[in-house]
Scaffold this active site. Structure first.
Site, mmCIF file in Angstrom:
data_model
loop_
_atom_site.group_PDB
_atom_site.id
_atom_site.type_symbol
_atom_site.label_atom_id
_atom_site.label_comp_id
_atom_site.label_asym_id
_atom_site.label_seq_id
_atom_site.Cartn_x
_atom_site.Cartn_y
_atom_site.Cartn_z
ATOM 1 C CG ASN A 9 -1.726 1.231 1.349
ATOM 2 O OD1 ASN A 9 -1.640 2.100 0.512
ATOM 3 N ND2 ASN A 9 -2.389 1.500 2.661
ATOM 4 C CE LYS A 11 -0.213 3.454 4.956
ATOM 5 N NZ LYS A 11 -0.102 3.534 6.179
ATOM 6 C CG HIS A 92 -6.032 1.623 5.046
ATOM 7 N ND1 HIS A 92 -5.511 2.918 5.663
ATOM 8 C CD2 HIS A 92 -4.746 0.844 4.962
ATOM 9 C CE1 HIS A 92 -4.196 2.567 6.348
ATOM 10 N NE2 HIS A 92 -3.912 1.315 5.822
ATOM 11 C CD GLU A 94 -3.190 5.559 6.691
ATOM 12 O OE1 GLU A 94 -3.049 5.420 5.407
ATOM 13 O OE2 GLU A 94 -2.212 5.200 7.306
ATOM 14 C CD GLU A 164 -3.593 -2.699 7.417
ATOM 15 O OE1 GLU A 164 -2.271 -2.616 6.782
ATOM 16 O OE2 GLU A 164 -4.286 -1.586 7.091
ATOM 17 N N GLY A 170 2.238 2.412 10.719
ATOM 18 C CA GLY A 170 3.002 3.583 10.766
ATOM 19 C C GLY A 170 4.055 3.960 11.792
ATOM 20 C CB SER A 205 5.095 -1.451 11.975
ATOM 21 O OG SER A 205 4.768 -0.208 12.310
HETATM 22 P P1 PGA Z 1 2.794 0.343 7.768
HETATM 23 O O1 PGA Z 1 1.302 0.656 6.958
HETATM 24 O O2 PGA Z 1 3.178 -1.038 7.251
HETATM 25 O O3 PGA Z 1 3.771 1.522 7.154
HETATM 26 O O4 PGA Z 1 2.669 0.418 9.191
HETATM 27 C C1 PGA Z 1 0.315 -0.511 6.738
HETATM 28 C C2 PGA Z 1 -0.866 0.059 6.177
HETATM 29 O O5 PGA Z 1 -1.383 1.139 6.485
HETATM 30 O O6 PGA Z 1 -1.490 -0.575 5.376
#
Ligand code: PGA
Length: 246
Positions: A9, A11, A92, A94, A164, A170, A205
């Site tokens: 992803n 983003k 997601h 976010e 997640e 992140g 992460s």
């Molecule tokens: P990250 O994000 O690996 O940077 O923690 C995962 C995601 O949001 O899908």
């Protein structure tokens, strides 16, 4: 047998040039897992055309719940399929936390994606506060239930689920392999027998250093990778660690 899926992803990152470099770094990737990348909308055609014949699939990070019409700024599932997408992320964290997407809307997006022939990757997960107050299973259960009610069990099981934990996205904090396995097992139990075929990815992460341990868990069928998917070397390593178990 569930073939693992490693999904990158990206983003809201990249430029035409940066994406060319990143894709260059992914060429000839070696893995028995399925690999897919999720660039920002505007770069989808570039990525689809570069990856054509590479074996790497392409997905979008979001989709409209509506089919067509006066929805300024939205992108329909049919359009994503039309330009060569195979997957789409729905719900997601976010999108949920920054853009106010609710369970119901996520369920509509899931249904709209499948109606068009895309494979939705339904993201679920709890916040740190929810985990600390013992609500993890209730939160994830409710997020899943909303889609189950709208789409039906068989349809949900034909999609992909990504667990997640919001506190791990992140932040550099990964759920331990045991924590991930525990939730993945619960999700699979909630789905019952038809859920035996459903791929449940872990996200939050994930990096080359922790991927193998996560992938070794019985109910972890791959990963949704954010930050580390922007580094082709790191992403290749993660993909290498995903294997098809017998
Ligand atoms: P990250 O994000 O690996 O940077 O923690 C995962 C995601 O949001 O899908």
């Amino acid at each position: 047998m569930r073939r693992p899926l490693v999904a990158g992803n990206w983003k809201m990152n990249g430029s035409r040039e940066a994406i060319d470099l990143l894709l260059d770094g992914l060429s000839g990737i070696s893995t028995t897992a399925e690999v897919a990348v999720f660039p920002p909308y505007v770069y989808l055609p570039q990525v689809v055309s570069t990856l054509c014949g590479s074996g790497i699939d392409v997905g979008a990070q979001n989709v409209s719940e509506y089919q067509a019409g006066a929805y300024t700024g939205e992108v329909a599932a049919d359009m994503l399929l039309d330009i060569g997408c195979r997957y789409v992320l729905v719900g997601h964290s976010e999108r949920r936390s920054l853009f106010g997407e609710k369970d119901r809307q996520v369920a509509e997006k899931f249904v709209a994606s499948q109606r068009s022939g895309l494979i939705p990757v339904l993201c679920v997960g709890e916040t740190l506060e929810q985990r600390a107050s013992g609500k993890t299973l209730a939160v994830i259960g409710a997020q899943l239930d909303a889609v189950l009610e709208r789409a039906g069990l068989e349809s949900v099981c034909n999609g992909v689920i990504a667990y997640e934990p919001v506190w791990a996205i992140g932040t550099g904090k990964t759920a331990t392999a045991e924590q991930a396995q525990e939730i993945h097992r619960e999700i699979r139990q909630q789905l019952g027998e038809p859920g035996m075929k459903t791929r449940i990815l872990y996200g939050g992460s994930v990096k080359a250093a922790n991927a193998a341990e996560l992938f070794a868990q019985q109910d972890v069928d791959g990963a949704l990778v954010g930050g580390a998917s922007l580094d082709s070397g790191e992403f290749r390593e993660i993909c290498k660690k995903a294997y098809v178990a017998n």
